[in-house]
Design an enzyme around this catalytic site. Sequence first.
Site, PDB file in Angstrom:
ATOM      1  N   ARG A 123       5.677  -6.186   2.127  1.00 31.62           N
ATOM      2  CA  ARG A 123       5.385  -5.148   3.120  1.00 31.62           C
ATOM      3  C   ARG A 123       3.928  -5.231   3.567  1.00 31.62           C
ATOM      4  NH1 ARG A 123       6.937   0.884   1.505  1.00 31.62           N
ATOM      5  NH2 ARG A 123       5.021   0.688   0.285  1.00 31.62           N
ATOM      6  N   LYS A 165       2.047   0.109   6.773  1.00 28.57           N
ATOM      7  CA  LYS A 165       1.199   0.995   5.971  1.00 28.57           C
ATOM      8  C   LYS A 165      -0.265   0.750   6.355  1.00 28.57           C
ATOM      9  CE  LYS A 165       1.539   2.862   1.323  1.00 28.57           C
ATOM     10  NZ  LYS A 165       1.732   4.234   1.749  1.00 28.57           N
TER      11      LYS A 165
END
Length: 341
Positions: free
Chosen positions: A82, A184
């Site tokens: 991620r 993120k």
Amino acid sequence: MEKKNLDWENMGFSYMQTDKRYVANYKDGKWDEGGLIDDANIVMNECAGVLQYSQSVFEGLKAYTTEDGRIVTFRPDLNASRMVDSAKRLEMPPFPEDRFVDAVIQVVKANAAYVPPYGSGATLYIRPYMFGINPVIGVKPADEYQFRIFTTPVGPYFKGGAKPITICVSDFDRAAPHGTGHIKAGLNYAMSLHAIVTAHANGFDENMYLDSATRTKVEETGGANFIFVTKDNKVVTPHSSTILPSITRRSIMYVAEHYLGLEVEERDVYFDEVKDFAECGLCGTAAVISPVGKIVNHGEEICLPSGMEKMGPITQKLYDTLTGIQMGHIEAPEGWIQVIE
Ligand code: PLP
Ligand code: COI
């Protein structure tokens, strides 16, 4: 190894400096070999890319002490991948995934004295992050980056631990279609600060963000995804390209289906149908699974049938199974647990 003498049972979710952190630098088109250091402070130029244009991404995962005394982490490979996605979206050089996992292992090992004991309710939070560090004044990506990981022991994210919380529907938007809601990036959290301060000032624990295009669908909170349970025990979670793909949520959906034999659905969840659910919870590394008892939309209250005293029965089963896997007393699916030592 002797543990630090800390009040493990009463920790909140706050920063405590631990002994070692991991640092690697990217310069001239490549990452250096990196390593552990003692200094928790960072010196950078006043014009560093992160300071001027917020070029930063981060991750969050935890280390746990299992019942038999091992130290483990949970699916760090998914945080590694991620972070690659986050970095690419902000034009940053990805930190290699195998090195990410290796760095997590190194930094947790080096801070093993801060990994809370089994059964204390606390865990060691691990915060990998990366930012543009050389001077940038025209709007463009930096050329040099720093990747770091620090750790800090933490207790529950919401005061009161497993007590259901009250949230409000936010008037602010978290993420735009085709924006950065799915990665993120620090910038997503900077723009949520006014919304969370406003929610707290109005007596709420968190915000429920709706999709910014139509404001009809449930997205997520500032730091966690949603799970809902229908009255016939189906586990439902919002599908959206503008929310963070939570590793906890992906794990819960697997656990619901394969460990508990429940039906699961990842789909559009309209705010209008929230009143019909039996249970609601927030899920994430920090939040674990935090039950929601009440959702307030401009004075109109939705009180979940599971109430304000304890988690609903399905949420409790999901919580017990997930944390059982993380703490090593329920067998994990292949590859979910990374043993540190
Ligand atoms: N959504 C947001 C906005 C988050 O910040 C987080 C925390 O990482 C999550 C969801 C939960 O993701 P994960 O379960 O991978 O920690
Ligand atoms: C996490 O759960 O790891 C996060 O990054 C969420 C943050 C709000 C603490």
